[in-house]
Each structure stands twice: as C-alpha cells, then as structure tokens.
Design a protein around this motif. Structure first.
Motif, PDB file in Angstrom:
ATOM      1  N   ASP C  55       7.449  53.913  21.677  1.00 51.32           N
ATOM      2  CA  ASP C  55       8.875  54.239  21.634  1.00 51.32           C
ATOM      3  C   ASP C  55       9.138  55.684  22.062  1.00 51.32           C
ATOM      4  OD1 ASP C  55       9.535  51.686  20.903  1.00 51.32           O
ATOM      5  OD2 ASP C  55       9.574  52.091  18.761  1.00 51.32           O
ATOM      6  N   ILE C  56       8.183  56.591  21.783  1.00 53.20           N
ATOM      7  CA  ILE C  56       8.335  57.968  22.269  1.00 53.20           C
ATOM      8  C   ILE C  56       8.304  57.979  23.799  1.00 53.20           C
ATOM      9  CG2 ILE C  56       7.134  60.189  22.450  1.00 53.20           C
ATOM     10  CD1 ILE C  56       6.363  59.911  19.527  1.00 53.20           C
ATOM     11  N   LEU C  58       9.032  55.418  25.809  1.00 52.00           N
ATOM     12  CA  LEU C  58      10.168  54.686  26.377  1.00 52.00           C
ATOM     13  C   LEU C  58      11.451  55.502  26.330  1.00 52.00           C
ATOM     14  CD1 LEU C  58       9.729  51.000  25.142  1.00 52.00           C
ATOM     15  CD2 LEU C  58       9.366  51.934  27.432  1.00 52.00           C
ATOM     16  N   GLN C  59      11.509  56.477  25.403  1.00 54.45           N
ATOM     17  CA  GLN C  59      12.705  57.332  25.289  1.00 54.45           C
ATOM     18  C   GLN C  59      13.972  56.496  25.199  1.00 54.45           C
ATOM     19  OE1 GLN C  59      13.011  61.031  26.266  1.00 54.45           O
ATOM     20  NE2 GLN C  59      10.865  61.254  25.797  1.00 54.45           N
ATOM     21  N   GLY C  61      15.815  55.829  22.125  1.00 51.39           N
ATOM     22  CA  GLY C  61      16.226  55.921  20.730  1.00 51.39           C
ATOM     23  C   GLY C  61      15.033  56.095  19.810  1.00 51.39           C
ATOM     24  N   PRO C  62      15.296  56.448  18.537  1.00 48.95           N
ATOM     25  CA  PRO C  62      14.212  56.669  17.573  1.00 48.95           C
ATOM     26  C   PRO C  62      13.314  55.438  17.462  1.00 48.95           C
ATOM     27  CG  PRO C  62      16.318  57.342  16.631  1.00 48.95           C
ATOM     28  CD  PRO C  62      16.626  56.656  17.929  1.00 48.95           C
ATOM     29  N   PRO C  63      12.032  55.639  17.200  1.00 51.89           N
ATOM     30  CA  PRO C  63      11.093  54.514  17.064  1.00 51.89           C
ATOM     31  C   PRO C  63      11.620  53.456  16.098  1.00 51.89           C
ATOM     32  CG  PRO C  63       9.899  56.587  16.957  1.00 51.89           C
ATOM     33  CD  PRO C  63      11.361  56.928  17.005  1.00 51.89           C
ATOM     34  N   ARG C  67      13.617  52.894  12.072  1.00 44.95           N
ATOM     35  CA  ARG C  67      14.937  52.301  11.896  1.00 44.95           C
ATOM     36  C   ARG C  67      14.898  51.048  11.052  1.00 44.95           C
ATOM     37  NH1 ARG C  67      17.312  52.283  17.867  1.00 44.95           N
ATOM     38  NH2 ARG C  67      15.128  51.820  18.278  1.00 44.95           N
TER      39      ARG C  67
END
Lengths: 200, 200, 200
Positions: C55-56, C58-59, C61-63, C67
């Motif tokens: 997720d970092i 992919l940029q 939104g927050p991982p 969430r």
C-alpha cells in the motif's frame, strides 16, 4: 491567543526533541566511526525518522519534515554540534533523559493527533502515535545492525508512548483536543522519566 | 527538437545506470550465495531503490519504476546477465566506475528536479536528489547487514551527489532548468570520477 | 450472492493468514527474548508487513491494515497467544505450513488484484502481488539481522507467489477476475505445499 501560545510551546518542545535526538544520532555515528554524511544521516533518522515513517503511512502529502525547513535545519544543527564536539559528560547525561522523555510525549501526542485529523480511527491513531515517538530510534538501530532496543531489554519506553497516545485519543474523541494534547505530552514524558529513575 | 534529444540522452544515461547497478546487485547476490529471486531483488534494490525511496517520500503517485516498464525490465536484464555470467574481470573493473559515476550524477539531477517540480523547496530537493543517487545502494547494504558504505569509509560519494543537487537547484531556481540538468549531471559524475582516481 | 460468499471466504483466508503469521512473529520474538512490545511488533510485521509495503508503494491512501480494524486486532490476538503460550509442538508443525501456504496464495492474489485495480500494468502487478505475499517475512528477517530467507536457501517460496500473481493477472486481463482470484490462490497455495513436501 492562549491557543497560539500553546502551539508555539508545542513547536519548541518538538524541535528541542529533534535537536537532542539528532545529537544522539551523531554520538552513534561517532561510535560507528562514520564520516560527516553518516552524522547527518543518523541525525535525520534519529530526530525525524519517526515522523517521516508516520507521514509515509498516513499518505497525506510529503512528510512535514520535508516541507517545514525548521525540522531539517534543526537536525543538521544537531549533527554539526555532535560532529564538532564529543557531546558526553555529566551535563549531557543529566539533560538528555529529560529532553528525550519530553520528546517522547510530544511526538506521541502529535502523531496520534495527526492520525485522527486525517480521518483514521482510535486504534491506528494509537499505533501511529507510538511509531512517531519510537520509530526514529528503531530505524537507527536497524541501520546499525541492532535489534531495536525498543523491542526488549530496555526500561519502559514504547509503553509510555502508547499510554500518551491513549490519553490523546480518549480526550480528543470526547471533545477535548487541547486538553488531550497537554495531558498526553505530560503523561508520556512523566511516565518515561519515572520509569527511568525507578529502573522499571 | 534539441530538448527532445536531451530528454532522450538523459533517459539513456538513467537506464544505463539502472542496468549497471542491477549487475552490481547481482554480483552481491552471488557473493551472498542467493538464488535467482535474490538476484532480482538485489538488482531492483540497487538499480531502482533510490528512485523508489524518493517517490515514496514525495507522495506523488506510485513510483515511476512501477509505471514505466523500461525500469523494471532493465533491472531484470541486469539480474539475468549477472546470474548467467560472473561479471568480473578487467573490463568490468574499468567500465563500472565510469557508469556508476554517470548514474550518480544523472540520478541526483533527476531527483532534485522532480522534488522541485512537485513544489518542494531547495533544501528537501537537495536531500532528495542525494537520496535518489545513493539510497538504492544504502538499502542494499542494510539488507546484507552492512552499515551503508555511503556513511563512512569510502571515497567521496554522497558528497558528489549533494554537489550535483546543489548545482541543479541553483540553476533551476535562477531560471535555467535545462542548463541545470546538464551541469548537475556532469558535475556529479566528474567529481565522483576524480574522487575515485585520486582516492579522496 | 455467490460473489458475497466468495468475498467472505477470501476475507477469512486473509485474516487466518494474518493470525498464523502473527503467531510466527511471536515465536521469533520469543527466540530473540523480546518483551511484549517486541511480540506485537513482530506480529504486525509478519502478518501485515507485506500488505503495508504494497500500500505504501501503491500510494493510494493509508494502508488497508490501518483502516480495517480486523487486521490489527487479528495481529494483536496472534501476538497475545504467542506471548502467553509457546506455540510449538506437533499440531503447530503440521498446521503452520498449510496455513502459511494458503496465506501466500491469498496475499499474492489480493496484491496483484489491487495493483491492477488502481491502474498499474501486468508487470508491476506481478511484482506487487509477490511483495504482498513475501514482504512481511522479509522485513521481519531484516529487523532480526538475517538476510531474508526468501532470497535464498529455502524451498520454492517467492516463486509460488510469482506464479499465483501471473495466474491472477492473466485471468483478470482476459476478463475473468473472479476465476482469477480463486485459481491464483489455489495455484499459489498448492504449489507452495507441494514444494515443501517434496523439498524443492
């Protein structure tokens, strides 16, 4: 007016923490016999690493440490002082734990607050408050091939950051964000100092 | 037209740097007796790690290394060559330092330029130019349990990237972005080569 | 309806993988003689590190691990169990490889799918599927000063994640995303189990 004074105080505590942790990073660079680049790198990792890690995880624009020049300049100043003078001795030994404890409280409060403010819930806010407070030191330990001391074998440290984050989240979620910021910082710093003095 | 030629040249230098650093990553994978997955991983870290780190910090969309296929394919090609042949000997020893120096200049210039272009100031642009140039090697060193050589004990290396970044920022802020790109790359590469030949 | 059942099953497999890997992280924390903070950290790195890394990169939104509370709570539960009981013995030895294999397939499929869904192409999708599946373990190894075992000296592991990601990308690009998810998970898990039993 009072709010402004509080922000100002909070910023001073924050940057003082960056400065002291940057000096500590320089001390470690000296022990590892690194060159000036190493001093700057360890100063930045120690002083700004936790906040940068938090901002990477929050995915809410470039890390504040890259946008507000005060952060990098403070970290560089710490690196320079640490490079020019071997900051050791009784003054450092007495001042460092106090500043470090205040930084821990300040950073945990700031990290938890920022996480809530971008819309994350209480659980990730506590996690990110803790990461903000202890992440820089952990990254520095990994780069110097140590298992991060925060994970074991030290006195209570991460626990103080967790408690500070919990205080901030509890107060903020109940409608007292300013009280939360103050109470969280004081709780985190106080607990950390007591833990050190008592050897918990 | 001339602008296009320059972009094209810059891209060739960039990918040549990725290729050579990917081969170097493979050499280290061989020394660590890793399997093909290890070769690819070290090739990607060496060749693309600095740019990926920069893009994570800039928070401006997925890293370019994940969007432009040329990067990954070039890194994979370097890994494959390194896996099939033990790239050592006089040719490599003579060619590698030159390509590495050019890559250092190219990457520092590109990193500083991209940081300015997304709105960051001169100070973080210099920092991110330097990280783009030396970050991949540093990550690779950490994964192989070394304190990154860029932090001490080597000849001038990070310093050349800092100088290159300063040149780019100075020229660009004064209205000469293209000149800056060329001057920055040449300065960084030249300084790095001189430092190696002289043993600075 | 069937689609919902499939999502539900996929989520159960995903969280089961988080749980088992969190327990494994705890086992390593125990071997390193860490305190409860260390158990939680290693549980989170092992169980959630790959997805957070994805997720970092992919940029976008927050991982998801920050969430969706189920992820952190599952990882904490694994840490707690691992801290309270030394989870070893014949049952663990027999159950762990199966759950780990299923997690590998599930995570590779989910990582590749998410990468495609945010607009990346087949090549980065395969890379990110693989990173999702093996990244957490690799980070954990780096923190404990090991060269990640995934890079060499183990039986086929990353290869199974690559194959699973290729299956997902191929099916999805040809218009069969649901089939791809199922086929990818089964292929990755099955291949991983066969590789272990045969000692490939």
């Amino acid at each position: 007016m009072q709010q402004d004074g509080l922000s100002e105080l909070f910023r001073i505590l924050d940057l003082t923490g960056v400065f002291a942790n940057a000096i500590l990073g320089g001390l470690i660079a000296r022990k590892e016999r690194l060159d000036p680049i190493g001093f700057v790198t360890f100063a930045v990792l120690s002083g700004l690493g936790g906040g940068i890690l938090r901002d990477i995880l929050l995915q809410h624009g470039p890390p504040v440490a890259l946008r507000d020049y005060a952060y990098l300049l403070t970290a560089f100043a710490g690196a320079a002082i640490s490079y020019l003078a071997n900051v050791r001795g009784p003054v450092w030994e007495r001042v460092w734990p106090v500043i470090d404890a205040i930084a821990l409280g300040t950073w945990a409060a700031a990290g938890a607050q920022k996480s809530l403010s971008v819309g994350l819930g209480w659980l990730p806010a506590i996690l990110l408050g803790t990461i903000t407070a202890v992440g820089g030191g952990a990254i520095r330990d990994i780069v110097t091939r140590r298992v991060p001391t925060v994970l074991g074998g030290n006195t209570l440290y991460a626990t103080c950051a967790i408690v500070a984050s919990v205080v901030l989240v509890t107060c903020t979620e109940n409608g007292y964000p300013t009280t939360g910021l103050v109470a969280s910082t004081i709780t985190g710093a106080g607990l950390c100092l007591v833990a050190r003095w008592r050897g918990w």
